[in-house]
Design an enzyme around this catalytic site. Sequence first.
Site, PDB file in Angstrom:
ATOM      1  N   LYS A 178       0.733  -1.164   0.267  1.00 39.87           N
ATOM      2  CA  LYS A 178      -0.147   0.100  -0.122  1.00 39.87           C
ATOM      3  C   LYS A 178       0.624   0.938  -0.142  1.00 39.87           C
ATOM      4  CE  LYS A 178      -3.482   2.201   2.803  1.00 39.87           C
ATOM      5  NZ  LYS A 178      -5.369   1.940   1.491  1.00 39.87           N
TER       6      LYS A 178
HETATM    7  C1  LIG Z   1      -6.752   0.273  -3.864  1.00 34.08           C
HETATM    8  C2  LIG Z   1      -7.015  -0.436  -2.578  1.00 34.08           C
HETATM    9  N1  LIG Z   1      -8.265  -1.654  -2.730  1.00 34.08           N
HETATM   10  C3  LIG Z   1      -8.812  -2.013  -1.610  1.00 34.08           C
HETATM   11  C4  LIG Z   1      -8.533  -1.439  -0.087  1.00 34.08           C
HETATM   12  C5  LIG Z   1      -9.240  -2.272   1.172  1.00 34.08           C
HETATM   13  O1  LIG Z   1      -9.041  -2.513   1.779  1.00 34.08           O
HETATM   14  P1  LIG Z   1      -8.883  -2.675   3.034  1.00 34.08           P
HETATM   15  O2  LIG Z   1     -10.210  -4.217   3.230  1.00 34.08           O
HETATM   16  O3  LIG Z   1      -7.639  -3.055   4.288  1.00 34.08           O
HETATM   17  O4  LIG Z   1      -9.172  -1.196   3.732  1.00 34.08           O
HETATM   18  C6  LIG Z   1      -8.125  -0.236  -0.257  1.00 34.08           C
HETATM   19  C7  LIG Z   1      -8.043   0.531   1.133  1.00 34.08           C
HETATM   20  O5  LIG Z   1      -7.404   0.389   1.827  1.00 34.08           O
HETATM   21  C8  LIG Z   1      -7.426   0.275  -1.326  1.00 34.08           C
HETATM   22  O6  LIG Z   1      -7.236   2.124  -0.885  1.00 34.08           O
END
Ligand SMILES: Cc1ncc(COP(=O)(O)O)c(C=O)c1O
Length: 324
Positions: free
Chosen positions: A159
């Site tokens: 991320k």
């Molecule tokens: C690109 C992306 N995909 C998926 C998610 C979902 O991830 P999470 O459930 O860990 O927040 C996020 C959120 O952070 C995101 O930015």
Amino acid sequence: MSFAGTGKIWMNGSLVDWADAKIHIGSHVIHYGSGVFEGARCYDTARGPACFRLDAHIRRLYDSARIYRMEYPLAAAGFQEAVLETIRANAFKACYIRPLIYRGYAALGVDPFPCPVHAAIMLWEWGRYLGPEALERGVDVRVSSWTRSAPNTFPSLAKSAANYANSQLIKMEAIVEGYSEGIALDATGQVSEGSGENVFLVRDGVLYTPPLAASILPGITRDSVITLARDLRYDVREQAIPREMLYIADEVFFAGTAVEITPVRSIDKITIGTGKRGPVTEAIQAAFFGLIDGTAPDTHGWLTCVHPDPAPTGAFGTATAKAR
Ligand SMILES: Cc1ncc(COP(=O)(O)O)c(C=O)c1O
């Protein structure tokens, strides 16, 4: 969403006033996106303020940092404690949690190694990401004209701030064209994810979601949905999803920390199912929000209380801590 602009921000172990939480314009992260971050939530639960799957979020933060060869001199458990300490210092009952690890100020070549690795934790109140009615009524989305990063370009399991350049393009295109969100395809043309959330579809009672190899972030909400759906005895399949499968789904929903579980009512102006939140989406929402409002037990140990339980007291040392 706007900031209240008050409270404390954790920076490298110190709690500093919101207005003083600054970094130098020459910081590497500003020029080259050399930062990784998290987005987690603290909820006002029946047991008091509690973070949802904080350990999983901090683990992903450290995984992201490792992929980008950034080492922060604090163990993950210490970072987790720092998040809790920052929530306590701000006396939040519920908030969004934004931890970051990033490259600071020293030199401005592309080579990040000379730059120090810093960390920060910001908190703020953040309600419904796609609007107050989205959880019930659903949102209208489009398939983006932008593609998610190809394999071996920008690692999607990290991320990283850099990945959100792509997310911004997806999001801006959707907004400019009157949609709430965009769903991007991966480099092979299969469904990937939204700009800030994972996607699920339901057909004939079976849940489908793209696999990690479809250039998705391994969402913690996605993992929670898979677990809760299997607890509810649904068949869940992680598999490649052709674009057109979205249009013929009975239900589609987003899953993410910001959107939580949000139904999608149309894609590219094609109505999904009946155009209303479907029964499977509703069942998953009930299981997810039940954990938070205390109507469902935390069987997977996903909640971390911000305030430790008071020491057991009473006759024979039995626990008498009341649910707060
Ligand atoms: C690109 C992306 N995909 C998926 C998610 C979902 O991830 P999470 O459930 O860990 O927040 C996020 C959120 O952070 C995101 O930015």
